[in-house]
Design a protein around this motif. Structure first.
Motif, PDB file in Angstrom:
ATOM      1  N   ARG A  77      18.603  73.190  -9.836  1.00 44.85           N
ATOM      2  CA  ARG A  77      18.337  74.631  -9.665  1.00 44.85           C
ATOM      3  C   ARG A  77      18.576  75.092  -8.229  1.00 44.85           C
ATOM      4  NH1 ARG A  77      17.074  77.298 -13.977  1.00 44.85           N
ATOM      5  NH2 ARG A  77      15.779  76.401 -15.613  1.00 44.85           N
ATOM      6  N   LYS A  78      18.569  74.150  -7.306  1.00 47.54           N
ATOM      7  CA  LYS A  78      18.901  74.509  -5.911  1.00 47.54           C
ATOM      8  C   LYS A  78      20.388  74.872  -5.799  1.00 47.54           C
ATOM      9  CE  LYS A  78      15.210  73.103  -3.294  1.00 47.54           C
ATOM     10  NZ  LYS A  78      14.467  74.022  -2.475  1.00 47.54           N
ATOM     11  N   MET A  79      21.175  74.343  -6.754  1.00 48.18           N
ATOM     12  CA  MET A  79      22.626  74.521  -6.639  1.00 48.18           C
ATOM     13  C   MET A  79      23.184  75.589  -7.560  1.00 48.18           C
ATOM     14  SD  MET A  79      24.337  70.800  -6.289  1.00 48.18           S
ATOM     15  CE  MET A  79      23.093  69.731  -6.921  1.00 48.18           C
ATOM     16  N   THR A  80      22.582  75.752  -8.711  1.00 51.63           N
ATOM     17  CA  THR A  80      23.174  76.628  -9.714  1.00 51.63           C
ATOM     18  C   THR A  80      22.074  77.416 -10.440  1.00 51.63           C
ATOM     19  OG1 THR A  80      24.411  76.651 -11.786  1.00 51.63           O
ATOM     20  CG2 THR A  80      23.206  74.667 -11.324  1.00 51.63           C
ATOM     21  N   PRO A  81      22.364  78.642 -10.875  1.00 55.10           N
ATOM     22  CA  PRO A  81      21.328  79.421 -11.554  1.00 55.10           C
ATOM     23  C   PRO A  81      21.038  78.940 -12.981  1.00 55.10           C
ATOM     24  CG  PRO A  81      23.354  80.715 -11.293  1.00 55.10           C
ATOM     25  CD  PRO A  81      23.585  79.404 -10.619  1.00 55.10           C
ATOM     26  N   THR A  82      21.980  78.215 -13.583  1.00 56.96           N
ATOM     27  CA  THR A  82      21.799  77.862 -15.003  1.00 56.96           C
ATOM     28  C   THR A  82      21.786  76.365 -15.228  1.00 56.96           C
ATOM     29  OG1 THR A  82      23.324  79.693 -15.325  1.00 56.96           O
ATOM     30  CG2 THR A  82      22.603  78.531 -17.313  1.00 56.96           C
ATOM     31  N   GLU A  88      32.973  75.770  -8.877  1.00 60.74           N
ATOM     32  CA  GLU A  88      32.289  75.487 -10.142  1.00 60.74           C
ATOM     33  C   GLU A  88      30.922  74.821  -9.952  1.00 60.74           C
ATOM     34  OE1 GLU A  88      35.817  75.357 -13.437  1.00 60.74           O
ATOM     35  OE2 GLU A  88      34.814  73.489 -12.967  1.00 60.74           O
ATOM     36  N   LEU A  89      30.799  74.004  -8.906  1.00 62.44           N
ATOM     37  CA  LEU A  89      29.529  73.284  -8.732  1.00 62.44           C
ATOM     38  C   LEU A  89      28.338  74.212  -8.523  1.00 62.44           C
ATOM     39  CD1 LEU A  89      30.748  70.170  -6.816  1.00 62.44           C
ATOM     40  CD2 LEU A  89      29.181  70.110  -8.749  1.00 62.44           C
ATOM     41  N   THR A  90      28.608  75.413  -8.043  1.00 64.19           N
ATOM     42  CA  THR A  90      27.482  76.334  -7.852  1.00 64.19           C
ATOM     43  C   THR A  90      27.481  77.444  -8.909  1.00 64.19           C
ATOM     44  OG1 THR A  90      28.807  77.499  -6.209  1.00 64.19           O
ATOM     45  CG2 THR A  90      27.188  75.929  -5.382  1.00 64.19           C
ATOM     46  N   HIS A  91      28.412  77.385  -9.853  1.00 61.09           N
ATOM     47  CA  HIS A  91      28.475  78.430 -10.880  1.00 61.09           C
ATOM     48  C   HIS A  91      28.308  77.904 -12.313  1.00 61.09           C
ATOM     49  CE1 HIS A  91      30.030  80.643  -7.480  1.00 61.09           C
ATOM     50  NE2 HIS A  91      29.895  81.750  -8.180  1.00 61.09           N
ATOM     51  N   ALA A 109      28.314  70.174  -2.058  1.00 58.09           N
ATOM     52  CA  ALA A 109      27.755  71.385  -2.686  1.00 58.09           C
ATOM     53  C   ALA A 109      26.236  71.394  -2.498  1.00 58.09           C
ATOM     54  CB  ALA A 109      28.104  71.424  -4.177  1.00 58.09           C
ATOM     55  N   ALA A 110      25.596  70.233  -2.681  1.00 52.67           N
ATOM     56  CA  ALA A 110      24.142  70.149  -2.504  1.00 52.67           C
ATOM     57  C   ALA A 110      23.773  70.403  -1.044  1.00 52.67           C
ATOM     58  CB  ALA A 110      23.645  68.763  -2.952  1.00 52.67           C
ATOM     59  N   ALA A 111      24.523  69.786  -0.123  1.00 53.73           N
ATOM     60  CA  ALA A 111      24.229  69.951   1.303  1.00 53.73           C
ATOM     61  C   ALA A 111      24.386  71.414   1.714  1.00 53.73           C
ATOM     62  CB  ALA A 111      25.156  69.059   2.133  1.00 53.73           C
ATOM     63  N   SER A 112      25.361  72.090   1.121  1.00 50.75           N
ATOM     64  CA  SER A 112      25.589  73.496   1.493  1.00 50.75           C
ATOM     65  C   SER A 112      24.468  74.402   0.970  1.00 50.75           C
ATOM     66  CB  SER A 112      26.945  73.986   0.972  1.00 50.75           C
ATOM     67  OG  SER A 112      26.870  74.157  -0.423  1.00 50.75           O
ATOM     68  N   LYS A 113      23.681  73.868   0.034  1.00 53.42           N
ATOM     69  CA  LYS A 113      22.535  74.648  -0.490  1.00 53.42           C
ATOM     70  C   LYS A 113      21.217  74.187   0.135  1.00 53.42           C
ATOM     71  CE  LYS A 113      24.804  77.243  -3.388  1.00 53.42           C
ATOM     72  NZ  LYS A 113      24.889  78.670  -3.259  1.00 53.42           N
ATOM     73  N   GLY A 114      21.302  73.415   1.218  1.00 51.62           N
ATOM     74  CA  GLY A 114      20.092  73.061   1.967  1.00 51.62           C
ATOM     75  C   GLY A 114      19.435  71.769   1.544  1.00 51.62           C
ATOM     76  N   ILE A 115      20.049  71.032   0.617  1.00 51.90           N
ATOM     77  CA  ILE A 115      19.503  69.709   0.267  1.00 51.90           C
ATOM     78  C   ILE A 115      19.985  68.718   1.339  1.00 51.90           C
ATOM     79  CG2 ILE A 115      19.618  67.837  -1.452  1.00 51.90           C
ATOM     80  CD1 ILE A 115      19.886  69.955  -3.627  1.00 51.90           C
ATOM     81  N   ASP A 116      19.109  67.803   1.764  1.00 49.72           N
ATOM     82  CA  ASP A 116      19.543  66.776   2.721  1.00 49.72           C
ATOM     83  C   ASP A 116      20.224  65.663   1.943  1.00 49.72           C
ATOM     84  OD1 ASP A 116      18.729  67.744   5.267  1.00 49.72           O
ATOM     85  OD2 ASP A 116      16.655  67.487   4.589  1.00 49.72           O
ATOM     86  N   ASP A 149       9.266  63.507 -19.190  1.00 50.92           N
ATOM     87  CA  ASP A 149       9.081  64.879 -18.686  1.00 50.92           C
ATOM     88  C   ASP A 149       9.211  64.954 -17.165  1.00 50.92           C
ATOM     89  OD1 ASP A 149       8.762  65.664 -21.213  1.00 50.92           O
ATOM     90  OD2 ASP A 149       6.561  65.882 -21.157  1.00 50.92           O
ATOM     91  N   GLU A 150       8.666  63.943 -16.492  1.00 55.51           N
ATOM     92  CA  GLU A 150       8.710  63.987 -15.026  1.00 55.51           C
ATOM     93  C   GLU A 150      10.156  63.902 -14.513  1.00 55.51           C
ATOM     94  OE1 GLU A 150       6.185  61.060 -13.146  1.00 55.51           O
ATOM     95  OE2 GLU A 150       6.709  61.806 -11.151  1.00 55.51           O
ATOM     96  N   SER A 151      10.955  63.053 -15.155  1.00 53.90           N
ATOM     97  CA  SER A 151      12.365  62.915 -14.756  1.00 53.90           C
ATOM     98  C   SER A 151      13.081  64.246 -14.946  1.00 53.90           C
ATOM     99  CB  SER A 151      13.077  61.881 -15.636  1.00 53.90           C
ATOM    100  OG  SER A 151      12.409  60.656 -15.634  1.00 53.90           O
ATOM    101  N   LEU A 152      12.813  64.864 -16.095  1.00 50.27           N
ATOM    102  CA  LEU A 152      13.485  66.138 -16.419  1.00 50.27           C
ATOM    103  C   LEU A 152      13.099  67.208 -15.401  1.00 50.27           C
ATOM    104  CD1 LEU A 152      15.389  67.109 -18.593  1.00 50.27           C
ATOM    105  CD2 LEU A 152      13.418  67.771 -19.962  1.00 50.27           C
ATOM    106  N   GLU A 153      11.836  67.240 -15.083  1.00 47.67           N
ATOM    107  CA  GLU A 153      11.342  68.235 -14.127  1.00 47.67           C
ATOM    108  C   GLU A 153      12.002  68.038 -12.747  1.00 47.67           C
ATOM    109  OE1 GLU A 153       9.664  70.873 -14.543  1.00 47.67           O
ATOM    110  OE2 GLU A 153       9.426  71.310 -12.396  1.00 47.67           O
ATOM    111  N   MET A 154      12.077  66.779 -12.312  1.00 44.07           N
ATOM    112  CA  MET A 154      12.678  66.503 -11.002  1.00 44.07           C
ATOM    113  C   MET A 154      14.164  66.876 -11.012  1.00 44.07           C
ATOM    114  SD  MET A 154      10.911  62.825 -10.108  1.00 44.07           S
ATOM    115  CE  MET A 154      11.438  62.563  -8.418  1.00 44.07           C
ATOM    116  N   ALA A 155      14.862  66.548 -12.101  1.00 43.41           N
ATOM    117  CA  ALA A 155      16.291  66.866 -12.187  1.00 43.41           C
ATOM    118  C   ALA A 155      16.498  68.387 -12.145  1.00 43.41           C
ATOM    119  CB  ALA A 155      16.883  66.280 -13.474  1.00 43.41           C
TER     120      ALA A 155
END
Ligand SMILES: NC(=O)c1ccc[n+]([C@@H]2O[C@H](COP(=O)([O-])OP(=O)(O)OC[C@H]3O[C@@H](n4cnc5c(N)ncnc54)[C@H](O)[C@@H]3O)[C@@H](O)[C@H]2O)c1
Length: 443
Positions: free
Chosen positions: A192-197, A168-171, A23-30, A181-187
């Protein structure tokens, strides 16, 4: 990280790791994935999943060698932003306690050579409350020399349903939490690359608990349906009819239909929840629901024993629906009540003939429970009872076959999910359900 290309490593390409990685790869993540199981790697070399999941194989085909790479070990010349741990957290053999050793070894072996404290470690596996803080973060701190409070770690549990994971992985809203905070921001950037919410949990512990609540809620809801169904029969009332009529047109009743509550997650997640919970009434309540669901398997086994008696000629049983569920369809045999029922019957000396619409034949054979057959008709050869054990849609139509007369063969049929709808309209066939199997006088 917002606009830059993201690179992640996934540890464990089982059901969760593979679907998430793809799912991540299909959204352009390597995505670079490592896996220790040779069979899984062989399947992926052929650009195929080792299990059936609608839509997955075509995505694997599309992303392989472009944004999705299966590697023996993470390459040292690739700059990873994050590693996602998706290894299993099964119950220890013969016990009801979770085993988190795979997580420890994933950290200590799979990322050892490439982790330097600058990458985010995302725990995706289902764990007991406190595992990220008390097991994962201290290990990462030790490995990197980074102080525990500064370790980049996130707990982002998986909540997809087998059979619907690709969609479901993208919805689905993704639950995320971070050690700082930095961990949360990175996550957030990654999900957000995969899902709108994304749903931001207030703590690592809350994220762990949310996952366990989602599955234990389902477990307990089904337990109530099962308990009501069985209780009705104590009064001589058909349990399924009572539930259907209680729900009909009455929004305030949504009692679950009876059935087996199984699979690789539901069989264990309530135990993972109560694992380190102090003794309290809540714990007993959760445990009794889980145990009630487990008892459904014995109810079926005891019914078979009662109906077959001691006669040897009755001791061949056909079981159809070996995967842990039929809808949405899956090939997954892990944690399947059908398999547990088969094991118990085999131990009692029954000869078993197995069938499933989706499960992989070689995997069913590897269970060594009985012969495996292509069709239900073939599985029923010489059997005195047919147990229909999952809710695959095909039972609604294929069961009624003009060329095959179940009643002529003296078969009793237990339609445990009440899905063999056409058979129920046949006057000739005696068919039982979980709703009437215990009613006295039913024969
Ligand atoms: N299956 C589901 O539908 C589902 C849904 C939500 C959450 N979960 C949770 O997600 C986790 C994973 O579940 P799963 O069903 O994918 O399990 P799985 O057993 O199918 O996959 C785990 C994979 O990790 C591999 N592995 C183990 N150690 C490794 C290592 N050190 N390096 C590389 N690979 C390694 C295993 O060989 C296996 O293929 C569990 O905690 C589970 O409870 C599962």
């Amino acid at each position: 990280m917002a606009d830059k290309r993201i690179t992640v490593g996934v540890i464990g390409l089982g059901f969760v790791g593979l679907t998430l990685g793809i799912a991540a790869a299909s959204k352009g993540i390597d995505v670079y994935g490592v896996e220790v199981n040779e069979h899984i790697k062989d399947c992926l070399k052929k650009k195929k999943a080792h299990f059936y999941e609608p839509g997955l194989d075509s995505l694997i085909m599309r992303c392989s060698d472009k944004t999705f790479h299966v590697v023996e070990k993470f390459p040292s010349d690739v700059k990873f932003d994050a590693f996602i741990i998706t290894v299993g957290t099964p119950l220890k053999n013969g016990e009801k306690e979770p085993n988190f050793e795979y997580i420890k070894s994933a950290l200590q072996s799979s990322i050892k050579d490439v982790y330097d404290g600058s990458q985010l470690i995302i725990l995706r596996s289902t764990v007991s409350v406190g595992t990220t803080r008390n097991i994962v973060i201290p290990l990462l701190s030790e490995m990197s020399g980074v102080e525990k409070k500064d370790v980049l770690a996130a707990m982002c549990p998986e909540r997809t349903l087998e059979g619907k994971a690709v969609k479901e992985l993208t919805h689905l809203p993704q639950v995320i939490s971070g050690n700082n905070d930095e961990s949360l921001e990175m996550a957030q950037q990654i999900f957000r690359k995969m899902t709108p919410t994304v749903v931001v949990a207030k703590s690592l512990e809350e994220a762990e608990l949310i996952k366990l609540y989602c599955n234990t809620y389902r477990d307990m809801t089904f337990a109530l349906g099962n308990a009501f169904c069985m209780a009705a029969q104590e009064f001589g009332v058909d349990g399924i009819s009572a539930i259907n009529h209680a729900n009909y047109g009455y929004d305030r009743s949504n009692i679950a239909k009876p059935g087996f509550v199984a699979g690789p997650c539901l069989e264990k997640d309530a135990y993972i929840l109560i694992n380190n919970m102090p003794e309290c009434d809540s714990k007993n309540f959760i445990l009794s629901a889980r145990r009630f669901n487990e008892s459904m398997e014995d109810i079926v086994v005891n019914w078979v024993r009662e109906k077959t008696g001691e006669q040897e000629e009755n001791k061949t049983i056909a079981l159809s629906g070996m995967a842990f569920k039929g809808e949405p369809e899956t090939s997954d045999l892990r944690g399947s009540s059908s398999v547990y029922i088969a094991r118990k019957l085999k131990a009692l000396g029954y000869t078993l003939r197995l069938h499933d619409f989706v499960a992989i034949k070689s995997e069913m054979e590897a269970l060594e429970l009985g012969s495996v057959h292509e069709t239900i008709e073939e599985a029923c050869e010489g059997a005195s009872i047919l147990l229909v054990l999952n809710n695959h849609k095909k039972y609604g139509s294929v069961m009624y076959n003009e060329n095959f007369s179940y009643e002529n063969r003296g078969l009793r049929i237990l339609d445990s999910w009440n899905v063999c709808t056409e058979l129920h309209y046949s006057d000739d066939i005696k068919i039982y359900t979980l709703g009437n199997m215990l009613v006295k006088g039913e024969d």
